[in-house]
Write a protein that holds these residues in place. Structure first.
Motif, PDB file in Angstrom:
ATOM      1  N   LEU A   1       0.840  -1.186   0.000  1.00  0.00           N
ATOM      2  CA  LEU A   1       0.000   0.000   0.000  1.00  0.00           C
ATOM      3  C   LEU A   1       0.880   1.243   0.000  1.00  0.00           C
ATOM      4  N   SER A   2       0.457   2.253  -0.734  1.00  0.00           N
ATOM      5  CA  SER A   2       1.260   3.476  -0.835  1.00  0.00           C
ATOM      6  C   SER A   2       1.107   4.368   0.388  1.00  0.00           C
ATOM      7  N   TYR A   3       0.154   4.050   1.255  1.00  0.00           N
ATOM      8  CA  TYR A   3       0.007   4.794   2.502  1.00  0.00           C
ATOM      9  C   TYR A   3      -0.457   3.830   3.595  1.00  0.00           C
ATOM     10  N   LYS A   4      -0.414   4.270   4.838  1.00  0.00           N
ATOM     11  CA  LYS A   4      -0.819   3.407   5.951  1.00  0.00           C
ATOM     12  C   LYS A   4      -2.326   3.425   6.088  1.00  0.00           C
ATOM     13  N   SER A   5      -2.943   2.333   5.711  1.00  0.00           N
ATOM     14  CA  SER A   5      -4.389   2.201   5.750  1.00  0.00           C
ATOM     15  C   SER A   5      -4.855   1.866   7.166  1.00  0.00           C
ATOM     16  N   LYS A   6      -6.130   2.123   7.420  1.00  0.00           N
ATOM     17  CA  LYS A   6      -6.723   1.770   8.711  1.00  0.00           C
ATOM     18  C   LYS A   6      -7.201   0.319   8.742  1.00  0.00           C
ATOM     19  N   VAL A   7      -7.090  -0.369   7.627  1.00  0.00           N
ATOM     20  CA  VAL A   7      -7.531  -1.767   7.552  1.00  0.00           C
ATOM     21  C   VAL A   7      -6.610  -2.638   8.404  1.00  0.00           C
TER      22      VAL A   7
ATOM     23  N   PHE B   1       3.184   9.571   2.931  1.00  0.00           N
ATOM     24  CA  PHE B   1       3.160   9.545   4.393  1.00  0.00           C
ATOM     25  C   PHE B   1       2.019  10.365   4.987  1.00  0.00           C
ATOM     26  N   ASN B   2       1.365  11.155   4.164  1.00  0.00           N
ATOM     27  CA  ASN B   2       0.167  11.868   4.612  1.00  0.00           C
ATOM     28  C   ASN B   2      -0.833  11.836   3.463  1.00  0.00           C
ATOM     29  N   ILE B   3      -1.622  10.789   3.427  1.00  0.00           N
ATOM     30  CA  ILE B   3      -2.513  10.568   2.285  1.00  0.00           C
ATOM     31  C   ILE B   3      -3.579  11.644   2.177  1.00  0.00           C
ATOM     32  N   ASP B   4      -4.078  12.130   3.307  1.00  0.00           N
ATOM     33  CA  ASP B   4      -5.125  13.155   3.265  1.00  0.00           C
ATOM     34  C   ASP B   4      -4.590  14.442   2.634  1.00  0.00           C
TER      35      ASP B   4
ATOM     36  N   PHE C   1      -1.987  14.595   0.634  1.00  0.00           N
ATOM     37  CA  PHE C   1      -1.642  14.257  -0.750  1.00  0.00           C
ATOM     38  C   PHE C   1      -2.859  14.409  -1.662  1.00  0.00           C
ATOM     39  N   VAL C   2      -3.973  13.823  -1.267  1.00  0.00           N
ATOM     40  CA  VAL C   2      -5.188  13.891  -2.083  1.00  0.00           C
ATOM     41  C   VAL C   2      -5.713  15.320  -2.148  1.00  0.00           C
ATOM     42  N   LYS C   3      -5.696  16.011  -1.010  1.00  0.00           N
ATOM     43  CA  LYS C   3      -6.183  17.389  -0.983  1.00  0.00           C
ATOM     44  C   LYS C   3      -5.379  18.288  -1.914  1.00  0.00           C
ATOM     45  N   ASN C   4      -4.068  18.089  -1.920  1.00  0.00           N
ATOM     46  CA  ASN C   4      -3.211  18.899  -2.797  1.00  0.00           C
ATOM     47  C   ASN C   4      -3.576  18.701  -4.269  1.00  0.00           C
ATOM     48  N   LEU C   5      -3.833  17.474  -4.648  1.00  0.00           N
ATOM     49  CA  LEU C   5      -4.211  17.191  -6.037  1.00  0.00           C
ATOM     50  C   LEU C   5      -5.570  17.810  -6.374  1.00  0.00           C
TER      51      LEU C   5
ATOM     52  N   ASP D   1     -12.263  -3.632   1.807  1.00  0.00           N
ATOM     53  CA  ASP D   1     -11.973  -2.752   2.943  1.00  0.00           C
ATOM     54  C   ASP D   1     -10.924  -1.702   2.570  1.00  0.00           C
ATOM     55  N   ILE D   2      -9.928  -2.106   1.810  1.00  0.00           N
ATOM     56  CA  ILE D   2      -8.905  -1.167   1.363  1.00  0.00           C
ATOM     57  C   ILE D   2      -9.522  -0.111   0.445  1.00  0.00           C
ATOM     58  N   ALA D   3     -10.429  -0.551  -0.434  1.00  0.00           N
ATOM     59  CA  ALA D   3     -11.100   0.383  -1.329  1.00  0.00           C
ATOM     60  C   ALA D   3     -11.926   1.395  -0.542  1.00  0.00           C
ATOM     61  N   ALA D   4     -12.639   0.912   0.477  1.00  0.00           N
ATOM     62  CA  ALA D   4     -13.455   1.806   1.294  1.00  0.00           C
ATOM     63  C   ALA D   4     -12.587   2.801   2.049  1.00  0.00           C
ATOM     64  N   ASP D   5     -11.444   2.354   2.523  1.00  0.00           N
ATOM     65  CA  ASP D   5     -10.533   3.262   3.221  1.00  0.00           C
ATOM     66  C   ASP D   5     -10.035   4.346   2.272  1.00  0.00           C
ATOM     67  N   ALA D   6      -9.711   3.956   1.037  1.00  0.00           N
ATOM     68  CA  ALA D   6      -9.259   4.942   0.042  1.00  0.00           C
ATOM     69  C   ALA D   6     -10.372   5.950  -0.257  1.00  0.00           C
ATOM     70  N   ALA D   7     -11.589   5.454  -0.374  1.00  0.00           N
ATOM     71  CA  ALA D   7     -12.727   6.343  -0.641  1.00  0.00           C
ATOM     72  C   ALA D   7     -12.904   7.347   0.492  1.00  0.00           C
ATOM     73  N   SER D   8     -12.660   6.896   1.727  1.00  0.00           N
ATOM     74  CA  SER D   8     -12.819   7.785   2.881  1.00  0.00           C
ATOM     75  C   SER D   8     -11.763   8.888   2.904  1.00  0.00           C
ATOM     76  N   ARG D   9     -10.684   8.716   2.136  1.00  0.00           N
ATOM     77  CA  ARG D   9      -9.611   9.715   2.104  1.00  0.00           C
ATOM     78  C   ARG D   9      -9.837  10.789   1.049  1.00  0.00           C
ATOM     79  N   GLY D  10     -10.910  10.658   0.266  1.00  0.00           N
ATOM     80  CA  GLY D  10     -11.238  11.711  -0.677  1.00  0.00           C
ATOM     81  C   GLY D  10     -11.052  11.384  -2.142  1.00  0.00           C
ATOM     82  N   PHE D  11     -10.667  10.149  -2.471  1.00  0.00           N
ATOM     83  CA  PHE D  11     -10.546   9.774  -3.877  1.00  0.00           C
ATOM     84  C   PHE D  11     -11.915   9.860  -4.550  1.00  0.00           C
ATOM     85  N   ASP D  12     -11.920  10.269  -5.799  1.00  0.00           N
ATOM     86  CA  ASP D  12     -13.167  10.421  -6.551  1.00  0.00           C
ATOM     87  C   ASP D  12     -13.631   9.119  -7.186  1.00  0.00           C
TER      88      ASP D  12
END
Length: 450
Positions: free
Chosen positions: A147-153, A168-171, A173-177, A235-246
């Protein structure tokens, strides 16, 4: 006998409690649910949108031909989506007329290692500023199972899937994009997972000798029939979705093309297709709380084949459980004879355009359901040519003329140039002569001089 009666009594009591709970939830929903009448419009043309999807965490409905939809909900928010449009989240108290913005994804792939490199990311972001690129598809889970970041799974943490993380800070990272106006997609490799197979031998695909099978890259796969694997990746997909991915993009959500492997179920077309469908259903259920699109990568030949290509994929079955289908239409990946061509890389426009048309014949869906992968790397099957401006531009036009909802440029190392991309800083060029247009030697694309 006494013990048996006691167990039966306990079972009956449990069932009574469950039934009362379900009745309570039903009554609560009815008491607090409100019926919303929505009118969905195209934000640019102001025309009604037929088939727009309105959902909450419990149900989903579609708008009719007049753009009208009715939904009973007790949720605070409603999710509105339509193929070829940006999704929108509205409050249940908002205006009941909803405008969706048309959107065509024009994407660059950001590899696991590129995501952690300021050099690569700066280059990609510059291309997004200067050219038509408006989307990035970022590795969240790669072929190694990392995984490219530390998931909560919890299982991901247990097996150390994040130990080689590059973000190291996925939130942040996504926000910047997203702050730079980009649509952000999470690429998640599903059944090609060396780490999970190594740490949980019981999930791994094995050969007839009960030995964990590894492909030519020496990577192990997990069994696509295993529901425990389904839950883990979902579960990994849901965690990614919770981080703001579209959008969540599933890759390697298929069976390997290898004979002689031992599976949990009889290995036939029916079971293969059912297994892939079951995984996608599991993922969709866990993604329900998030307003994300989903997409599935598949072989280019799936657009042409009547069967499941021995990987569990048909256009029809995939379309039932995902928003977008992304066939890998790399001209280098097609064989001699496709469409009568000896060298498919000399006919890039036709390969893309005709493949989408072939895919449409396999299912009753709109072309807006397709977002194909296009080739942005050196040919490996024919004359070893580099894919530069002409080749990239021809592919893009093939997708655009097929009315796809976008396209995704693939380069495994994320080494992209502006060649073949429209430069948003330059005016459109003078149109060429009719003969050139007819021969497709020019593709009406304003390009940088890179």
């Amino acid at each position: 006998m006494l013990i048996a009666n006691y167990k039966l009594h306990i079972l009956i009591k449990k069932n009574e409690i469950i039934m009362k709970l379900l009745l309570f939830l039903f009554i609560t929903f009815k008491l607090f649910a409100t019926t919303q009448n929505l009118y969905i419009l195209d934000a640019k043309s102001l025309t009604p949108l037929s088939g727009a999807i309105i959902s909450d965490q419990n149900c989903r409905v579609k708008s009719d031909k007049n753009g009208m939809a009715k939904i009973s909900t007790s949720s605070k928010n409603l999710f509105i989506k339509a193929y070829g449009y940006k999704q929108k989240t509205i409050s249940s108290t908002d205006s009941k007329t909803v405008f969706l913005e048309p959107f065509t994804s024009k994407a660059l792939y950001v590899s696991f290692w590129a995501a952690g490199s300021s050099k690569y990311m700066n280059r990609i972001l510059k291309l997004a500023r200067d050219t038509e690129i408006n989307t990035v598809i970022v590795d969240v889970k790669n072929e190694f199972g990392n995984l490219s970041y530390k998931s909560k799974v919890r299982l991901a943490q247990k097996i150390g899937a994040h130990k080689q993380r590059t973000i190291f800070n996925i939130d942040k990272f996504v926000k910047n994009l997203k702050d730079q106006g980009l649509y952000v997609v999470a690429r998640i490799v599903v059944f090609k997972d060396d780490r999970l197979a190594r740490t949980h031998d019981q999930y791994a695909l094995k050969d007839a000798n009960a030995t964990v099978w590894r492909n030519r890259e020496k990577l192990a796969w997990v069994d696509p029939y295993d529901s425990r694997v389904h839950d883990y990746v979902a579960d990994i997909a849901a965690d990614a979705a919770s981080r703001g991915f579209d959008e969540i993009n599933f890759d390697y959500v298929r069976f390997p093309l290898k004979k002689g492997l031992v599976y949990l179920k009889p290995h036939n077309k029916r079971n293969r297709v059912a297994a892939i469908s079951k995984f996608l259903q599991t993922a969709n259920k866990k993604l329900r709380p998030y307003n994300v699109y989903t997409s599935v990568d598949t072989y280019g030949y799936v657009c042409w084949n009547k069967g499941d290509t021995n990987i569990g994929h048909t256009i029809k079955s995939l379309a039932k459980h995902t928003d977008y289908i992304s066939p890998m239409l790399y001209p280098s990946g097609f064989g001699v004879g496709i469409l009568g061509f000896r060298n498919p890389t000399d006919h890039n426009y036709e390969i893309i355009n005709e493949s989408i048309k072939a895919g449409l014949k396999r299912a009753d869906i709109e072309p807006s359901r397709f977002k194909p992968w296009l080739q942005s790397f050196k040919d490996y099957g024919f004359d070893r040519k580099f894919f530069r401006s002409k080749e990239v531009s021809q592919q893009i036009k093939g997708a655009e003329h097929a009315s796809c909802s976008g396209w995704l440029l693939w380069n495994p190392s994320s080494r992209f140039s502006s060649k073949g991309l429209q430069d948003v800083r330059l005016p459109y060029p003078i149109l060429p002569a009719y003969k050139e247009v007819k021969n497709l030697s020019y593709c009406f694309r304003k390009e940088t001089k890179d």
